[in-house]
Design an enzyme around this catalytic site. Structure first.
Site, PDB file in Angstrom:
ATOM      1  N   ASP A  85       0.845  -1.189   0.000  1.00  0.00           N
ATOM      2  CA  ASP A  85       0.000   0.000   0.000  1.00  0.00           C
ATOM      3  C   ASP A  85       0.878   1.237   0.000  1.00  0.00           C
ATOM      4  OD1 ASP A  85       0.851   0.227   2.738  1.00  0.00           O
ATOM      5  OD2 ASP A  85      -0.775  -1.131   3.287  1.00  0.00           O
ATOM      6  N   ASP A 122       1.182   5.289   1.462  1.00  0.00           N
ATOM      7  CA  ASP A 122       0.737   6.331   2.387  1.00  0.00           C
ATOM      8  C   ASP A 122       1.273   7.676   1.925  1.00  0.00           C
ATOM      9  OD1 ASP A 122      -0.426   4.344   3.905  1.00  0.00           O
ATOM     10  OD2 ASP A 122       1.288   4.142   5.243  1.00  0.00           O
ATOM     11  N   ASP A 179       8.791   6.545  13.756  1.00  0.00           N
ATOM     12  CA  ASP A 179       9.471   5.582  14.625  1.00  0.00           C
ATOM     13  C   ASP A 179      10.882   5.233  14.159  1.00  0.00           C
ATOM     14  OD1 ASP A 179       8.574   4.190  12.425  1.00  0.00           O
ATOM     15  OD2 ASP A 179       7.296   2.807  13.529  1.00  0.00           O
TER      16      ASP A 179
END
Length: 447
Positions: free
Chosen positions: A49, A51, A152
């Site tokens: 996917d 983002d 992160d």
């Protein structure tokens, strides 16, 4: 990093991702591909996917695209739909703040979150961290640079800009990619306390990419595994699926075991493995993970129920054995033991009922495989869970739990004609303890 210095090409982006990027750009907003999609493209993988990060607020994204809806409260996002594909669009965020910190000078709290919050004091709603350092909300908007530093891992903080086709790197992610290293942004202990799931993600990224976890990120994990008990069980279920419904499932299992994370996620299973001298408990789990990985590699369907059936089989058997010692018949004992074990497991990793029900069926049918005479094998063959239960039986034989002869018999029984099945059933041995021989017991006459 300009276009000649990296390997990303627009031709490898989905049509939906390109339409979303250019739609935001044409509306006057900044829009960049970010996260795992950029990382995977740079290492030669095909992203599952895409983002997008933007300076547009969620409401502005919704105004730009006809088929768009806003989701989330803790982390407000826009989902833009093109055909059957959904592109996740997030507004640039600033770093989360603890309750005693004021608003950043150049950060803005989403007013919709403040207006909808249940707290009486609107200022309290802006606070992002609780006293233990865990992120509660993350809707403080900021710049692209701030957005990069609040992510992160460095390899997940790379941006691809369609305006000049450059890769933007604020945190050294490109160097970590070249050195095949998973490294946290900022102080590892602080970042793990903000979101303990990052420990699981570190293991998963290292396995997926065949990277090593940087020493600074790996060293604190064993002492912080207990933080996972504060994570909602439903969220941990999603993370466990990413770990075990994967071609790298067994490698992820090894990583969890190495850092002591598995003991927190599956305490009863870990206890059974530690007490098992034969090694069969761990062998069955590994066989199930390999089987699942192979099916994914072959583009065959998989179900979490099968993995959880293998994972929790030993505790379920132990619970059933304890009930049998109390005089409970074998089949009800297994059903009750299974229910108890699944209930205990759901306190840490929630298993939705649609999977726990199938898991229980797979377990229950294991007893019925022993009965091969009369009509029983024919009825079992028609059961909708037969194939999953048979595959589980085959794994148990590989692990040394049951005789391979039993699996071979059922393998042949599926492949022969109806008449041959009758002959096989008549010649088969009875069930456990002589039961299932097909001979009717004569009823005693009533006086």
């Amino acid at each position: 990093m300009p276009r000649p210095e990296h390997t990303i090409s627009r031709s490898r982006l989905s049509r939906a991702a390109l339409q979303t990027l250019y739609g935001l750009k044409d509306a006057g907003y900044q829009a960049l591909l970010v996260g795992g999609g950029v990382r995977d493209l740079l290492v030669g993988l095909n992203p599952k996917d895409f983002d997008i990060a933007t300076d547009a607020r969620p409401e502005e994204v919704q105004e730009t695209f006809r088929r768009c809806r806003l989701i989330g409260r803790r982390f407000r996002l826009a989902h833009v739909r093109f055909g059957g594909e959904i592109i996740e669009v997030a507004t640039f965020r600033a770093a989360p703040r603890s309750p005693d910190e004021g608003d950043a000078d150049d950060a803005e709290v989403d007013p919709a979150v403040l207006a909808d919050d249940d707290e009486s004091d609107a200022d309290e709603a802006a606070h992002m961290l609780d006293d233990s350092g865990r992120i509660l909300r993350d809707n403080v908007y900021g710049s692209m640079e701030q957005d990069a530093f609040r992510r992160d891992f460095t390899i997940n903080a790379l941006y691809y800009d369609i305006r000049d086709f450059a890769v933007v790197d604020y945190v050294g992610g490109m160097q970590d990619l070249s050195e095949r290293r998973v490294r946290l942004i900022g102080d590892p202990v602080t970042r793990y306390r903000e979101d303990p799931v990052r420990m699981l993600r570190a293991v998963r990224f290292a396995s997926k990419l065949d990277f090593t976890i940087d020493e600074s990120a790996a060293e604190p994990i064993p002492a912080l595994t207990g933080l996972l008990t504060d994570v909602p069980p439903a969220r941990l279920f999603d993370e466990v699926l990413k770990l075990f419904l994967s071609e790298k499932a067994e490698s992820n299992f090894d990583g969890l075991m190495h850092f002591g994370l598995f003991d927190v996620l599956f305490p009863e299973v870990a206890r059974a493995m530690h007490e098992d001298q034969s090694g069969r408990v761990e062998a069955l789990i590994r066989l199930a993970l390999r089987s699942t990985a192979q099916r994914i590699s072959d583009d065959k369907p998989v179900t979490p129920a099968f993995v959880f059936a293998a994972m929790l089989w030993a505790p379920a058997q132990a619970a059933a054995a304890a009930l049998r010692e109390q005089g409970v018949p074998p089949s009800p004992a297994l059903a009750q033991g299974a229910s108890e074990v699944i209930g205990q497991q759901c306190r840490t990793v929630a298993i939705p009922r649609r999977f726990s029900g199938m898991q229980g069926d797979i377990w229950h049918l294991q007893v019925r495989f022993e009965f091969r005479r009369g009509k029983r094998p024919f009825r079992l063959l028609e059961n909708k869970r037969f194939r999953a239960a048979y595959d589980f039986l085959a794994l148990r034989a590989q692990a040394g739990e049951v005789d391979q002869e039993l699996v071979d018999w059922w393998t042949q029984f599926q492949d022969v004609s109806h008449e041959e099945r009758k002959q096989m059933s008549e010649a088969a041995p009875g069930g456990p303890g002589g039961a299932g021989s097909g001979r009717r017991r004569r009823r005693r006459k009533r006086r």
